[in-house]
Design a protein around this motif. Structure first.
Motif, PDB file in Angstrom:
ATOM      1  N   ARG A  89       0.833  -1.209   0.000  1.00  0.00           N
ATOM      2  CA  ARG A  89       0.000   0.000   0.000  1.00  0.00           C
ATOM      3  C   ARG A  89       0.863   1.252   0.000  1.00  0.00           C
ATOM      4  O   ARG A  89       0.559   2.230  -0.691  1.00  0.00           O
ATOM      5  N   LYS A  90       1.943   1.223   0.772  1.00  0.00           N
ATOM      6  CA  LYS A  90       2.826   2.391   0.859  1.00  0.00           C
ATOM      7  C   LYS A  90       3.392   2.751  -0.510  1.00  0.00           C
ATOM      8  O   LYS A  90       3.379   3.920  -0.917  1.00  0.00           O
ATOM      9  N   GLU A  91       3.898   1.755  -1.261  1.00  0.00           N
ATOM     10  CA  GLU A  91       4.455   2.064  -2.575  1.00  0.00           C
ATOM     11  C   GLU A  91       3.369   2.541  -3.528  1.00  0.00           C
ATOM     12  O   GLU A  91       3.588   3.465  -4.313  1.00  0.00           O
ATOM     13  N   LEU A  92       2.209   1.906  -3.484  1.00  0.00           N
ATOM     14  CA  LEU A  92       1.097   2.328  -4.347  1.00  0.00           C
ATOM     15  C   LEU A  92       0.776   3.800  -4.131  1.00  0.00           C
ATOM     16  O   LEU A  92       0.634   4.569  -5.100  1.00  0.00           O
ATOM     17  N   GLU A  93       0.685   4.216  -2.878  1.00  0.00           N
ATOM     18  CA  GLU A  93       0.355   5.610  -2.583  1.00  0.00           C
ATOM     19  C   GLU A  93       1.485   6.555  -2.986  1.00  0.00           C
ATOM     20  O   GLU A  93       1.231   7.661  -3.469  1.00  0.00           O
ATOM     21  N   GLU A  94       2.728   6.101  -2.816  1.00  0.00           N
ATOM     22  CA  GLU A  94       3.869   6.926  -3.239  1.00  0.00           C
ATOM     23  C   GLU A  94       3.887   7.096  -4.759  1.00  0.00           C
ATOM     24  O   GLU A  94       4.152   8.189  -5.277  1.00  0.00           O
ATOM     25  N   LEU A  95       3.611   6.007  -5.486  1.00  0.00           N
ATOM     26  CA  LEU A  95       3.573   6.082  -6.943  1.00  0.00           C
ATOM     27  C   LEU A  95       2.431   6.978  -7.416  1.00  0.00           C
ATOM     28  O   LEU A  95       2.587   7.727  -8.394  1.00  0.00           O
ATOM     29  N   ALA A  96       1.304   6.910  -6.736  1.00  0.00           N
ATOM     30  CA  ALA A  96       0.168   7.760  -7.083  1.00  0.00           C
ATOM     31  C   ALA A  96       0.532   9.231  -6.922  1.00  0.00           C
ATOM     32  O   ALA A  96       0.232  10.070  -7.791  1.00  0.00           O
ATOM     33  N   ASP A  97       1.186   9.561  -5.806  1.00  0.00           N
ATOM     34  CA  ASP A  97       1.599  10.944  -5.570  1.00  0.00           C
ATOM     35  C   ASP A  97       2.580  11.414  -6.646  1.00  0.00           C
ATOM     36  O   ASP A  97       2.464  12.525  -7.174  1.00  0.00           O
ATOM     37  N   LEU A  98       3.547  10.565  -6.955  1.00  0.00           N
ATOM     38  CA  LEU A  98       4.562  10.934  -7.942  1.00  0.00           C
ATOM     39  C   LEU A  98       3.952  11.072  -9.329  1.00  0.00           C
ATOM     40  O   LEU A  98       4.259  12.019 -10.067  1.00  0.00           O
ATOM     41  N   ARG A  99       3.085  10.139  -9.689  1.00  0.00           N
ATOM     42  CA  ARG A  99       2.425  10.236 -10.998  1.00  0.00           C
ATOM     43  C   ARG A  99       1.617  11.527 -11.093  1.00  0.00           C
ATOM     44  O   ARG A  99       1.647  12.214 -12.123  1.00  0.00           O
ATOM     45  N   THR A 100       0.906  11.863 -10.037  1.00  0.00           N
ATOM     46  CA  THR A 100       0.095  13.083 -10.045  1.00  0.00           C
ATOM     47  C   THR A 100       0.959  14.319 -10.256  1.00  0.00           C
ATOM     48  O   THR A 100       0.637  15.190 -11.080  1.00  0.00           O
ATOM     49  N   VAL A 101       2.070  14.399  -9.535  1.00  0.00           N
ATOM     50  CA  VAL A 101       2.980  15.546  -9.674  1.00  0.00           C
ATOM     51  C   VAL A 101       3.512  15.644 -11.101  1.00  0.00           C
ATOM     52  O   VAL A 101       3.490  16.711 -11.729  1.00  0.00           O
ATOM     53  N   LEU A 102       4.004  14.525 -11.628  1.00  0.00           N
ATOM     54  CA  LEU A 102       4.604  14.528 -12.962  1.00  0.00           C
ATOM     55  C   LEU A 102       3.574  14.819 -14.049  1.00  0.00           C
ATOM     56  O   LEU A 102       3.816  15.628 -14.956  1.00  0.00           O
ATOM     57  N   GLU A 103       2.424  14.154 -13.962  1.00  0.00           N
ATOM     58  CA  GLU A 103       1.441  14.284 -15.041  1.00  0.00           C
ATOM     59  C   GLU A 103       0.784  15.665 -15.048  1.00  0.00           C
ATOM     60  O   GLU A 103       0.554  16.231 -16.115  1.00  0.00           O
ATOM     61  N   THR A 104       0.487  16.208 -13.881  1.00  0.00           N
ATOM     62  CA  THR A 104      -0.124  17.535 -13.859  1.00  0.00           C
ATOM     63  C   THR A 104       0.860  18.610 -14.329  1.00  0.00           C
ATOM     64  O   THR A 104       0.460  19.592 -14.963  1.00  0.00           O
ATOM     65  N   HIS A 105       2.138  18.417 -14.048  1.00  0.00           N
ATOM     66  CA  HIS A 105       3.146  19.358 -14.560  1.00  0.00           C
ATOM     67  C   HIS A 105       3.270  19.225 -16.078  1.00  0.00           C
ATOM     68  O   HIS A 105       3.292  20.235 -16.802  1.00  0.00           O
ATOM     69  N   ALA A 106       3.321  17.990 -16.556  1.00  0.00           N
ATOM     70  CA  ALA A 106       3.467  17.763 -17.996  1.00  0.00           C
ATOM     71  C   ALA A 106       2.258  18.273 -18.770  1.00  0.00           C
ATOM     72  O   ALA A 106       2.385  18.760 -19.909  1.00  0.00           O
ATOM     73  N   VAL A 107       1.079  18.175 -18.187  1.00  0.00           N
ATOM     74  CA  VAL A 107      -0.135  18.670 -18.838  1.00  0.00           C
ATOM     75  C   VAL A 107      -0.035  20.175 -19.105  1.00  0.00           C
ATOM     76  O   VAL A 107      -0.371  20.647 -20.202  1.00  0.00           O
ATOM     77  N   ALA A 108       0.418  20.922 -18.114  1.00  0.00           N
ATOM     78  CA  ALA A 108       0.529  22.371 -18.294  1.00  0.00           C
ATOM     79  C   ALA A 108       1.481  22.717 -19.437  1.00  0.00           C
ATOM     80  O   ALA A 108       1.184  23.576 -20.279  1.00  0.00           O
ATOM     81  N   LEU A 109       2.622  22.047 -19.484  1.00  0.00           N
ATOM     82  CA  LEU A 109       3.592  22.292 -20.550  1.00  0.00           C
ATOM     83  C   LEU A 109       3.032  21.885 -21.905  1.00  0.00           C
ATOM     84  O   LEU A 109       3.198  22.592 -22.910  1.00  0.00           O
ATOM     85  N   SER A 110       2.348  20.762 -21.938  1.00  0.00           N
ATOM     86  CA  SER A 110       1.835  20.216 -23.191  1.00  0.00           C
ATOM     87  C   SER A 110       0.700  21.061 -23.746  1.00  0.00           C
ATOM     88  O   SER A 110       0.626  21.314 -24.956  1.00  0.00           O
ATOM     89  N   PHE A 111      -0.196  21.517 -22.882  1.00  0.00           N
ATOM     90  CA  PHE A 111      -1.326  22.331 -23.343  1.00  0.00           C
ATOM     91  C   PHE A 111      -0.837  23.653 -23.927  1.00  0.00           C
ATOM     92  O   PHE A 111      -1.443  24.190 -24.848  1.00  0.00           O
ATOM     93  N   GLU A 112       0.238  24.170 -23.385  1.00  0.00           N
ATOM     94  CA  GLU A 112       0.764  25.444 -23.878  1.00  0.00           C
ATOM     95  C   GLU A 112       1.434  25.294 -25.238  1.00  0.00           C
ATOM     96  O   GLU A 112       1.309  26.163 -26.099  1.00  0.00           O
ATOM     97  N   ALA A 113       2.133  24.168 -25.437  1.00  0.00           N
ATOM     98  CA  ALA A 113       2.932  23.996 -26.658  1.00  0.00           C
ATOM     99  C   ALA A 113       2.244  23.154 -27.728  1.00  0.00           C
ATOM    100  O   ALA A 113       2.746  23.055 -28.844  1.00  0.00           O
ATOM    101  N   GLY A 114       1.117  22.534 -27.410  1.00  0.00           N
ATOM    102  CA  GLY A 114       0.475  21.594 -28.324  1.00  0.00           C
ATOM    103  C   GLY A 114       0.102  22.200 -29.676  1.00  0.00           C
ATOM    104  O   GLY A 114      -0.374  23.334 -29.746  1.00  0.00           O
ATOM    105  N   THR A 115       0.319  21.429 -30.723  1.00  0.00           N
ATOM    106  CA  THR A 115       0.015  21.853 -32.092  1.00  0.00           C
ATOM    107  C   THR A 115      -1.219  21.105 -32.600  1.00  0.00           C
ATOM    108  O   THR A 115      -1.813  20.287 -31.895  1.00  0.00           O
ATOM    109  N   LEU A 116      -1.571  21.350 -33.851  1.00  0.00           N
ATOM    110  CA  LEU A 116      -2.681  20.632 -34.475  1.00  0.00           C
ATOM    111  C   LEU A 116      -2.365  19.143 -34.552  1.00  0.00           C
ATOM    112  O   LEU A 116      -3.247  18.296 -34.368  1.00  0.00           O
ATOM    113  N   GLU A 117      -1.101  18.803 -34.818  1.00  0.00           N
ATOM    114  CA  GLU A 117      -0.698  17.398 -34.857  1.00  0.00           C
ATOM    115  C   GLU A 117      -0.859  16.756 -33.475  1.00  0.00           C
ATOM    116  O   GLU A 117      -1.259  15.592 -33.369  1.00  0.00           O
ATOM    117  N   TRP A 118      -0.559  17.496 -32.437  1.00  0.00           N
ATOM    118  CA  TRP A 118      -0.761  17.015 -31.065  1.00  0.00           C
ATOM    119  C   TRP A 118      -2.237  16.716 -30.816  1.00  0.00           C
ATOM    120  O   TRP A 118      -2.588  15.675 -30.262  1.00  0.00           O
TER     121      TRP A 118
END
Length: 234
Positions: A89-118
């Motif tokens: 359970r501990k690792e699952l929760e740690e991975l969830a936290d890390l995924r959330t941090v990484l994915e929400t950060h990547a979303v902001a960068l991606s939405f700003e730079a995304g093209t029509l091909e994206w």
């Protein structure tokens, strides 16, 4: 070690694959066997048995398992060999936290730079994912493997314009380790997860960063709740 199948030989489909080594193929196969649960958490990896199963030398096998240990998918036990990393359970929760941090950060960068091909990549990825989810919701469990692949392809498409190779590689590794817990739960999350994907798809095309981040946070946490409710993780 519970090895239930023989490794299939891959046939190169393009010039880029021609340079792929046997070690690369076996690394990918063992990694997939761990994530899919074929190699269960805590299972001992007996080198002689694994050598025969994956058709590779012991020295190459040791190198592969050491690489997997760097991702925390395998534990090296010194002279005693290797075992698949346990699930907790501990690792699952740690991975969830890390995924959330990484994915929400990547979303902001991606939405700003995304093209029509994206946008096109997102549309195509969601189309395949939604089709697999409709089959699963209709009771066709044979599409689970497709769903696992399409789920990552969709989330990858969403963040693919972030312009950071390191961020994408780290998120991919964390996503796979998080996915291992869903495979251990052995059940599809149902209509709520399909609804989350559809909403995230719509928000991506609107470039609504904050709303998309909120969906991702809820989506990841509901995944944790689903795994824990399965009773398969202590």
């Amino acid at each position: 070690m519970g090895l239930a199948h023989k490794t299939e030989k891959s046939i190169p489909k393009n010039a880029g694959e021609l340079s792929e080594t046997v070690s690369d193929v076996v690394f990918r196969q063992i990694r997939q066997d761990i994530i899919s649960g074929i190699l269960a958490p805590g299972a001992k990896i007996k080198l002689e048995q694994a050598k025969e199963h994956y058709s590779i030398s012991v020295s190459s096998l040791r190198e592969i398992l050491s690489r997997l240990a760097m991702e925390n998918l395998v534990l090296a036990e010194g002279q005693r060999g290797f075992e698949v990393s346990p699930a907790s359970r501990k690792e699952l929760e740690e991975l969830a936290d890390l995924r959330t941090v990484l994915e929400t950060h990547a979303v902001a960068l991606s939405f700003e730079a995304g093209t029509l091909e994206w946008e096109g990549r997102i549309v195509a990825a969601h189309y395949k994912l939604a089709a697999a989810e409709r089959k699963l919701l209709g009771g066709d469990d044979s599409r689970t493997v497709d769903w696992v692949r399409y789920d990552w392809e969709f989330h990858q498409a969403i963040v693919s314009a972030c312009n950071s190779t390191t961020l994408m590689a780290t998120l991919s590794s964390v996503f796979d380790r998080f996915l291992r817990y869903h495979m251990l739960a052995r059940s599809f999350r149902g209509k709520d997860v399909a609804d989350d994907h559809r909403l995230l798809f719509e928000l991506a095309l609107k470039r609504d960063v904050e709303a998309a981040r909120a969906v991702i946070r809820r989506h990841v946490q509901s995944g944790v709740d689903h795994v824990l409710a399965s009773g398969r993780i202590n």
